[in-house]
Design a protein around this motif. Structure first.
Motif, PDB file in Angstrom:
ATOM      1  N   ASP A   4       0.883  -1.135  -0.113  1.00 44.97           N
ATOM      2  CA  ASP A   4      -0.046   0.053  -0.099  1.00 44.97           C
ATOM      3  C   ASP A   4       0.736   1.302  -0.212  1.00 44.97           C
ATOM      4  O   ASP A   4       0.571   2.298  -0.683  1.00 44.97           O
ATOM      5  CB  ASP A   4      -1.089  -0.076   1.293  1.00 44.97           C
ATOM      6  CG  ASP A   4      -2.172  -1.001   1.116  1.00 44.97           C
ATOM      7  OD1 ASP A   4      -2.174  -1.462   0.047  1.00 44.97           O
ATOM      8  OD2 ASP A   4      -2.625  -1.427   2.086  1.00 44.97           O
ATOM      9  N   VAL A   7       2.708   1.761  -3.456  1.00 44.49           N
ATOM     10  CA  VAL A   7       1.535   2.261  -4.234  1.00 44.49           C
ATOM     11  C   VAL A   7       1.418   3.896  -4.210  1.00 44.49           C
ATOM     12  O   VAL A   7       1.199   4.457  -4.756  1.00 44.49           O
ATOM     13  CB  VAL A   7       0.329   1.591  -4.236  1.00 44.49           C
ATOM     14  CG1 VAL A   7      -0.820   2.181  -5.298  1.00 44.49           C
ATOM     15  CG2 VAL A   7       0.266  -0.007  -4.889  1.00 44.49           C
ATOM     16  N   GLN A   8       1.163   4.317  -2.726  1.00 46.03           N
ATOM     17  CA  GLN A   8       1.119   5.596  -2.498  1.00 46.03           C
ATOM     18  C   GLN A   8       2.213   6.508  -3.140  1.00 46.03           C
ATOM     19  O   GLN A   8       2.157   7.601  -3.433  1.00 46.03           O
ATOM     20  CB  GLN A   8       1.094   5.645  -1.127  1.00 46.03           C
ATOM     21  CG  GLN A   8      -0.204   5.097  -0.639  1.00 46.03           C
ATOM     22  CD  GLN A   8      -0.694   5.268   1.054  1.00 46.03           C
ATOM     23  OE1 GLN A   8      -0.403   6.450   1.365  1.00 46.03           O
ATOM     24  NE2 GLN A   8      -0.915   4.326   1.631  1.00 46.03           N
ATOM     25  N   ALA A  10       4.498   5.516  -5.524  1.00 45.31           N
ATOM     26  CA  ALA A  10       4.260   5.789  -6.964  1.00 45.31           C
ATOM     27  C   ALA A  10       3.301   6.747  -7.254  1.00 45.31           C
ATOM     28  O   ALA A  10       3.790   7.639  -8.376  1.00 45.31           O
ATOM     29  CB  ALA A  10       4.115   4.522  -7.687  1.00 45.31           C
ATOM     30  N   SER A  11       1.895   6.813  -6.694  1.00 47.83           N
ATOM     31  CA  SER A  11       1.311   8.000  -7.023  1.00 47.83           C
ATOM     32  C   SER A  11       1.720   9.386  -6.688  1.00 47.83           C
ATOM     33  O   SER A  11       1.574  10.225  -7.527  1.00 47.83           O
ATOM     34  CB  SER A  11      -0.192   7.733  -6.358  1.00 47.83           C
ATOM     35  OG  SER A  11      -0.869   8.388  -6.573  1.00 47.83           O
ATOM     36  N   LEU A  12       2.512   9.522  -5.577  1.00 47.40           N
ATOM     37  CA  LEU A  12       2.855  10.863  -5.415  1.00 47.40           C
ATOM     38  C   LEU A  12       4.071  11.200  -6.388  1.00 47.40           C
ATOM     39  O   LEU A  12       3.801  12.355  -6.791  1.00 47.40           O
ATOM     40  CB  LEU A  12       3.760  10.611  -3.906  1.00 47.40           C
ATOM     41  CG  LEU A  12       2.809  11.169  -2.834  1.00 47.40           C
ATOM     42  CD1 LEU A  12       3.599  10.714  -1.476  1.00 47.40           C
ATOM     43  CD2 LEU A  12       2.280  12.269  -2.811  1.00 47.40           C
ATOM     44  N   ASP A  14       4.276  10.339  -9.329  1.00 48.40           N
ATOM     45  CA  ASP A  14       3.440  10.476 -10.783  1.00 48.40           C
ATOM     46  C   ASP A  14       2.962  11.791 -10.681  1.00 48.40           C
ATOM     47  O   ASP A  14       2.887  12.740 -11.834  1.00 48.40           O
ATOM     48  CB  ASP A  14       2.443   9.494 -10.898  1.00 48.40           C
ATOM     49  CG  ASP A  14       3.115   8.116 -11.599  1.00 48.40           C
ATOM     50  OD1 ASP A  14       4.417   8.232 -12.010  1.00 48.40           O
ATOM     51  OD2 ASP A  14       2.534   7.164 -11.533  1.00 48.40           O
ATOM     52  N   LYS A  15       2.424  12.268  -9.643  1.00 47.86           N
ATOM     53  CA  LYS A  15       1.639  13.467  -9.508  1.00 47.86           C
ATOM     54  C   LYS A  15       2.472  14.741  -9.535  1.00 47.86           C
ATOM     55  O   LYS A  15       2.444  15.772 -10.049  1.00 47.86           O
ATOM     56  CB  LYS A  15       0.632  13.401  -8.319  1.00 47.86           C
ATOM     57  CG  LYS A  15      -0.276  12.673  -8.256  1.00 47.86           C
ATOM     58  CD  LYS A  15      -1.196  12.717  -7.005  1.00 47.86           C
ATOM     59  CE  LYS A  15      -2.560  11.949  -7.254  1.00 47.86           C
ATOM     60  NZ  LYS A  15      -3.256  11.718  -5.837  1.00 47.86           N
ATOM     61  N   ARG A  48       9.045   2.142 -12.952  1.00 48.00           N
ATOM     62  CA  ARG A  48       8.087   3.033 -12.787  1.00 48.00           C
ATOM     63  C   ARG A  48       8.527   4.519 -12.260  1.00 48.00           C
ATOM     64  O   ARG A  48       7.773   5.438 -12.374  1.00 48.00           O
ATOM     65  CB  ARG A  48       7.015   2.770 -11.737  1.00 48.00           C
ATOM     66  CG  ARG A  48       6.348   1.368 -11.937  1.00 48.00           C
ATOM     67  CD  ARG A  48       4.974   0.874 -10.905  1.00 48.00           C
ATOM     68  NE  ARG A  48       4.023   2.262 -10.806  1.00 48.00           N
ATOM     69  CZ  ARG A  48       3.194   1.976  -9.908  1.00 48.00           C
ATOM     70  NH1 ARG A  48       2.728   1.079  -9.198  1.00 48.00           N
ATOM     71  NH2 ARG A  48       2.197   2.988 -10.062  1.00 48.00           N
ATOM     72  N   SER A  58       9.461  10.777 -11.684  1.00 50.91           N
ATOM     73  CA  SER A  58       8.396  10.005 -12.424  1.00 50.91           C
ATOM     74  C   SER A  58       9.207   9.510 -14.087  1.00 50.91           C
ATOM     75  O   SER A  58       9.590  10.455 -14.467  1.00 50.91           O
ATOM     76  CB  SER A  58       7.412  10.799 -12.296  1.00 50.91           C
ATOM     77  OG  SER A  58       6.374   9.668 -13.622  1.00 50.91           O
ATOM     78  N   LYS A  60       7.021   8.434 -16.279  1.00 48.84           N
ATOM     79  CA  LYS A  60       6.030   9.012 -17.142  1.00 48.84           C
ATOM     80  C   LYS A  60       6.213  10.638 -17.248  1.00 48.84           C
ATOM     81  O   LYS A  60       5.877  11.117 -18.244  1.00 48.84           O
ATOM     82  CB  LYS A  60       4.578   8.869 -16.412  1.00 48.84           C
ATOM     83  CG  LYS A  60       3.991   7.417 -16.313  1.00 48.84           C
ATOM     84  CD  LYS A  60       2.808   7.492 -15.700  1.00 48.84           C
ATOM     85  CE  LYS A  60       2.301   6.065 -15.603  1.00 48.84           C
ATOM     86  NZ  LYS A  60       0.851   6.160 -14.849  1.00 48.84           N
TER      87      LYS A  60
END
Length: 252
Positions: A4, A7-8, A10-12, A14-15, A48, A58, A60
């Motif tokens: 968890d 995943v958090q 990775a999301s941070l 990316d943003k 990632r 990131s 991305k």
């Protein structure tokens, strides 16, 4: 719980596009720095993120503005490029007007550059896209045919474009360097552009990570004597540094 958190993270990233370990510690106060480093390593192994000095960025974020070859280059010698970019960013003064090339080290500099009033001339699409995130930076993009591998533009009409423009500083990078052959690149058009830029600028700063030493590309665009400042990483050979400094060139 561990997954968890990963995943958090990775999301941070990316943003935000980029995050430091210190910022991650603030987001996850119950996790140790060693744990967070392991999380970043796991995300890098999944493809990632790109780990950089003191944090991560990131994939991305780079790919949005980059072709595949260019993206691959951004993942090479990242610690050195970040180190060089951070040093160079400190040399850029408020109100400066300067040329910045399209290289991947220049992309890291675009990320590290403070959001201060300044004018940047560049032939780099990824560099311009990164700079566009900053409110106070004015961007002037050179037109012409696109070199897809480098995401850079070149033009035989560049001399006309720069005739009535003014910048005091050229911040450049090289694909290769030897004391005998100087700083070189893979494109004749880019080499001609860089020679023009040097004549236009009052000062020339060269960003060079130590992995480029001993390599030669087809077209030389500068010699050591053409520089005012060389910005490199901690692995730069001491003997070579001494030889360059004897020519009254500052080596950082």
């Amino acid at each position: 719980m561990k997954r968890d958190r990963i995943v958090q993270i990775a999301s941070l990233i990316d943003k935000r596009g980029k995050i430091t370990l210190k910022q991650l510690e603030e987001y996850f106060p119950k996790a140790s720095q060693m744990t967070l480093r392991r999380d970043l390593l796991a995300l890098e192994q999944e493809g990632r993120i790109i780990r950089v000095r003191g944090g991560a960025m990131s994939v991305k974020d780079v790919q949005k503005a980059s072709g595949v070859p260019y993206t691959q280059k951004t993942t090479l010698h990242t610690d050195e490029k970040i180190q060089i970019a951070q040093k160079t960013a400190k040399l850029i003064e408020m109100g400066a007007s300067f040329f910045l090339d399209a290289g991947t080290t220049a992309l890291y500099l675009a990320k590290e550059l403070p959001d201060i009033p300044c004018n940047v001339f560049t032939n780099g699409l990824a560099v311009a896209t990164e700079l566009a995130k900053k409110k106070n930076v004015n961007i002037n993009l050179l037109g012409g045919p696109l070199l897809k591998d480098n995401l850079s533009t070149t033009s035989s009409l560049a001399s006309m474009y720069f005739q009535d423009t003014n910048f005091e500083l050229a911040v450049m990078s090289a694909a290769a360097f030897t004391p005998e052959s100087g700083f070189s690149c893979e494109s004749q058009l880019e080499a001609d552009l860089f020679k023009l830029i040097q004549k236009k600028a009052k000062s020339v700063y060269m960003m060079l990570d130590s992995s480029k030493i001993g390599k030669i590309k087809p077209y030389t665009f500068a010699r050591v004597e053409d520089l005012n400042v060389l910005i490199t990483d901690e692995n730069f050979p001491e003997e070579l540094k001494t030889e360059i400094e004897k020519k009254n060139i500052v080596v950082l």
